[in-house]
Design a protein around this motif. Sequence first.
Motif, PDB file in Angstrom:
ATOM      1  N   THR A 199      23.570  93.567  48.854  1.00  0.00           N
ATOM      2  CA  THR A 199      22.489  92.578  48.785  1.00  0.00           C
ATOM      3  C   THR A 199      22.967  91.084  48.891  1.00  0.00           C
ATOM      4  O   THR A 199      22.083  90.257  49.037  1.00  0.00           O
ATOM      5  CB  THR A 199      21.952  92.502  47.342  1.00  0.00           C
ATOM      6  OG1 THR A 199      23.018  92.416  46.493  1.00  0.00           O
ATOM      7  CG2 THR A 199      21.377  94.114  47.037  1.00  0.00           C
ATOM      8  N   SER A 200      24.214  90.770  49.270  1.00  0.00           N
ATOM      9  CA  SER A 200      24.651  89.339  49.618  1.00  0.00           C
ATOM     10  C   SER A 200      24.816  89.008  51.015  1.00  0.00           C
ATOM     11  O   SER A 200      25.399  88.232  51.485  1.00  0.00           O
ATOM     12  CB  SER A 200      25.872  89.198  48.831  1.00  0.00           C
ATOM     13  OG  SER A 200      25.678  89.522  47.511  1.00  0.00           O
ATOM     14  N   GLY A 201      24.380  89.907  51.970  1.00  0.00           N
ATOM     15  CA  GLY A 201      24.388  89.771  53.300  1.00  0.00           C
ATOM     16  C   GLY A 201      25.355  90.772  54.304  1.00  0.00           C
ATOM     17  O   GLY A 201      25.288  90.866  55.208  1.00  0.00           O
ATOM     18  N   GLY A 202      25.857  91.568  53.458  1.00  0.00           N
ATOM     19  CA  GLY A 202      26.837  92.595  54.126  1.00  0.00           C
ATOM     20  C   GLY A 202      27.874  92.115  55.030  1.00  0.00           C
ATOM     21  O   GLY A 202      28.371  91.009  54.990  1.00  0.00           O
ATOM     22  N   PRO A 203      28.071  92.975  55.987  1.00  0.00           N
ATOM     23  CA  PRO A 203      29.406  92.415  57.024  1.00  0.00           C
ATOM     24  C   PRO A 203      28.742  91.284  57.757  1.00  0.00           C
ATOM     25  O   PRO A 203      29.607  90.273  58.070  1.00  0.00           O
ATOM     26  CB  PRO A 203      29.048  93.839  57.960  1.00  0.00           C
ATOM     27  CG  PRO A 203      28.626  95.002  57.121  1.00  0.00           C
ATOM     28  CD  PRO A 203      27.497  94.145  56.187  1.00  0.00           C
ATOM     29  N   ALA A 204      27.427  90.899  58.014  1.00  0.00           N
ATOM     30  CA  ALA A 204      27.238  89.785  58.847  1.00  0.00           C
ATOM     31  C   ALA A 204      27.559  88.464  57.888  1.00  0.00           C
ATOM     32  O   ALA A 204      27.891  87.555  58.493  1.00  0.00           O
ATOM     33  CB  ALA A 204      25.739  89.823  58.978  1.00  0.00           C
ATOM     34  N   ALA A 205      27.629  88.588  56.469  1.00  0.00           N
ATOM     35  CA  ALA A 205      27.775  87.474  55.715  1.00  0.00           C
ATOM     36  C   ALA A 205      29.372  86.962  55.860  1.00  0.00           C
ATOM     37  O   ALA A 205      29.682  86.045  56.261  1.00  0.00           O
ATOM     38  CB  ALA A 205      27.485  87.563  54.484  1.00  0.00           C
ATOM     39  N   LEU A 206      30.107  88.179  55.976  1.00  0.00           N
ATOM     40  CA  LEU A 206      31.505  87.863  55.777  1.00  0.00           C
ATOM     41  C   LEU A 206      31.882  87.524  57.306  1.00  0.00           C
ATOM     42  O   LEU A 206      32.930  86.794  57.264  1.00  0.00           O
ATOM     43  CB  LEU A 206      32.166  89.369  55.503  1.00  0.00           C
ATOM     44  CG  LEU A 206      32.089  89.706  54.054  1.00  0.00           C
ATOM     45  CD1 LEU A 206      32.539  91.155  53.782  1.00  0.00           C
ATOM     46  CD2 LEU A 206      33.117  88.578  53.220  1.00  0.00           C
ATOM     47  N   GLN A 207      31.353  88.200  58.303  1.00  0.00           N
ATOM     48  CA  GLN A 207      31.618  87.611  59.647  1.00  0.00           C
ATOM     49  C   GLN A 207      31.624  86.225  59.837  1.00  0.00           C
ATOM     50  O   GLN A 207      32.102  85.594  60.446  1.00  0.00           O
ATOM     51  CB  GLN A 207      30.781  88.431  60.749  1.00  0.00           C
ATOM     52  CG  GLN A 207      31.247  88.373  62.070  1.00  0.00           C
ATOM     53  CD  GLN A 207      30.393  89.223  63.108  1.00  0.00           C
ATOM     54  OE1 GLN A 207      29.012  89.624  62.640  1.00  0.00           O
ATOM     55  NE2 GLN A 207      30.762  89.461  64.078  1.00  0.00           N
ATOM     56  N   GLN A 208      30.433  85.634  59.093  1.00  0.00           N
ATOM     57  CA  GLN A 208      30.096  84.080  59.164  1.00  0.00           C
ATOM     58  C   GLN A 208      31.052  83.328  58.241  1.00  0.00           C
ATOM     59  O   GLN A 208      31.292  82.022  58.786  1.00  0.00           O
ATOM     60  CB  GLN A 208      28.609  83.832  58.954  1.00  0.00           C
ATOM     61  CG  GLN A 208      27.554  84.131  59.816  1.00  0.00           C
ATOM     62  CD  GLN A 208      26.115  83.967  59.591  1.00  0.00           C
ATOM     63  OE1 GLN A 208      25.795  84.035  58.562  1.00  0.00           O
ATOM     64  NE2 GLN A 208      25.466  83.544  60.498  1.00  0.00           N
ATOM     65  N   ILE A 209      31.371  84.084  57.437  1.00  0.00           N
ATOM     66  CA  ILE A 209      32.502  83.146  56.445  1.00  0.00           C
ATOM     67  C   ILE A 209      33.961  83.112  57.115  1.00  0.00           C
ATOM     68  O   ILE A 209      34.549  82.088  56.987  1.00  0.00           O
ATOM     69  CB  ILE A 209      32.478  83.804  54.945  1.00  0.00           C
ATOM     70  CG1 ILE A 209      31.561  83.709  54.315  1.00  0.00           C
ATOM     71  CG2 ILE A 209      33.732  83.340  54.271  1.00  0.00           C
ATOM     72  CD1 ILE A 209      31.334  84.832  53.046  1.00  0.00           C
ATOM     73  N   GLN A 210      34.264  84.158  57.996  1.00  0.00           N
ATOM     74  CA  GLN A 210      35.394  84.026  58.538  1.00  0.00           C
ATOM     75  C   GLN A 210      36.017  82.929  59.324  1.00  0.00           C
ATOM     76  O   GLN A 210      37.091  82.207  59.091  1.00  0.00           O
ATOM     77  CB  GLN A 210      35.895  85.441  59.408  1.00  0.00           C
ATOM     78  CG  GLN A 210      37.081  85.744  59.616  1.00  0.00           C
ATOM     79  CD  GLN A 210      37.713  85.031  60.717  1.00  0.00           C
ATOM     80  OE1 GLN A 210      37.161  84.653  61.658  1.00  0.00           O
ATOM     81  NE2 GLN A 210      39.184  84.708  60.875  1.00  0.00           N
ATOM     82  N   PRO A 211      35.192  82.272  60.223  1.00  0.00           N
ATOM     83  CA  PRO A 211      35.696  81.153  60.887  1.00  0.00           C
ATOM     84  C   PRO A 211      35.789  79.872  60.038  1.00  0.00           C
ATOM     85  O   PRO A 211      36.662  78.999  60.434  1.00  0.00           O
ATOM     86  CB  PRO A 211      34.517  80.906  62.153  1.00  0.00           C
ATOM     87  CG  PRO A 211      33.732  82.083  62.100  1.00  0.00           C
ATOM     88  CD  PRO A 211      33.907  82.871  60.763  1.00  0.00           C
ATOM     89  N   VAL A 212      35.105  79.847  58.949  1.00  0.00           N
ATOM     90  CA  VAL A 212      35.281  78.588  58.335  1.00  0.00           C
ATOM     91  C   VAL A 212      36.032  78.457  57.215  1.00  0.00           C
ATOM     92  O   VAL A 212      36.875  77.567  56.705  1.00  0.00           O
ATOM     93  CB  VAL A 212      33.800  78.029  57.462  1.00  0.00           C
ATOM     94  CG1 VAL A 212      33.051  77.818  58.980  1.00  0.00           C
ATOM     95  CG2 VAL A 212      33.222  79.138  56.705  1.00  0.00           C
ATOM     96  N   LEU A 213      36.613  79.820  56.667  1.00  0.00           N
ATOM     97  CA  LEU A 213      37.611  80.150  55.557  1.00  0.00           C
ATOM     98  C   LEU A 213      38.408  81.029  56.228  1.00  0.00           C
ATOM     99  O   LEU A 213      38.658  82.068  55.589  1.00  0.00           O
ATOM    100  CB  LEU A 213      37.084  80.444  54.438  1.00  0.00           C
ATOM    101  CG  LEU A 213      36.031  79.518  53.741  1.00  0.00           C
ATOM    102  CD1 LEU A 213      35.254  79.939  52.529  1.00  0.00           C
ATOM    103  CD2 LEU A 213      36.891  78.258  53.414  1.00  0.00           C
ATOM    104  N   PRO A 214      39.214  80.816  57.413  1.00  0.00           N
ATOM    105  CA  PRO A 214      40.111  82.071  57.821  1.00  0.00           C
ATOM    106  C   PRO A 214      41.254  82.666  57.135  1.00  0.00           C
ATOM    107  O   PRO A 214      41.655  83.612  57.367  1.00  0.00           O
ATOM    108  CB  PRO A 214      40.479  81.453  59.401  1.00  0.00           C
ATOM    109  CG  PRO A 214      40.705  79.969  58.944  1.00  0.00           C
ATOM    110  CD  PRO A 214      39.519  79.523  58.058  1.00  0.00           C
ATOM    111  N   ASP A 215      41.584  81.804  56.112  1.00  0.00           N
ATOM    112  CA  ASP A 215      42.581  82.317  55.402  1.00  0.00           C
ATOM    113  C   ASP A 215      42.424  83.258  54.322  1.00  0.00           C
ATOM    114  O   ASP A 215      43.341  83.896  53.781  1.00  0.00           O
ATOM    115  CB  ASP A 215      43.678  81.084  55.049  1.00  0.00           C
ATOM    116  CG  ASP A 215      42.715  80.183  54.102  1.00  0.00           C
ATOM    117  OD1 ASP A 215      41.539  79.916  54.429  1.00  0.00           O
ATOM    118  OD2 ASP A 215      43.197  79.429  53.005  1.00  0.00           O
TER     119      ASP A 215
END
Length: 209
Positions: free
Chosen positions: A136-152
């Motif tokens: 309910t928090s965006g699923g894989p798409a949300a994590l995909q968008q987080i990855q470039p800004v918080l890559p560590d």
Amino acid sequence: MSLAVRDILTRGPVIPVVTIEDASTGPDLARALMDGGITVIEVTMRTPAALDAVRAIRAEVPGMIAGVGTLLDPDRIPDVLAAGAQFAVSPGLDLALVDACRTAGLPLLPGIQTVSEAMAARRAGLDTLKFFPAKTSGGPAALQQIQPVLPDLRFCPTGGIGQADAKGYLALPNVLCVGGSFPASSDAIRRRDWTAVRASAAAAAELNG
């Protein structure tokens, strides 16, 4: 020896998140999961039997890495450690709980739902987080968008994930594993259907991105 959270989460693609009503089922459950290829279990502290189940698993099935879920308050940490839990999971980010677990030497996987919470966790020295509730928090798409800004940062998404959609999460570079009840359903545990648990665990252990 205390294991780092990230080391625990790389033991396999799925961590079973289980609710145990009868502590005596803990060791048999752990054996069935291990027979299926799973070596980490999260026992939620939603029943009075939870800590006794962890204690029994640690005593009788030493090869299983056993942790507790739904850790909400620092004052429960001594009980968690006394039960032999090797890690803890919280549904959200509570910096006081993070500090208390760090002081006690209890590896903690705290939950986050937003980028702001992920940044706060990162600032607190954490690099491995639970993404909850994932579906309910965006699923894989949300994590995909987080990855470039918080890559560590690396994540264990949990919440609403089943066998069918786990691969979508596991394919992401910032996902170490997923958490879910599908390798060991509450119904199978209640019925002590260890054959079904072994089969579900084996299918879960073979998942990859």
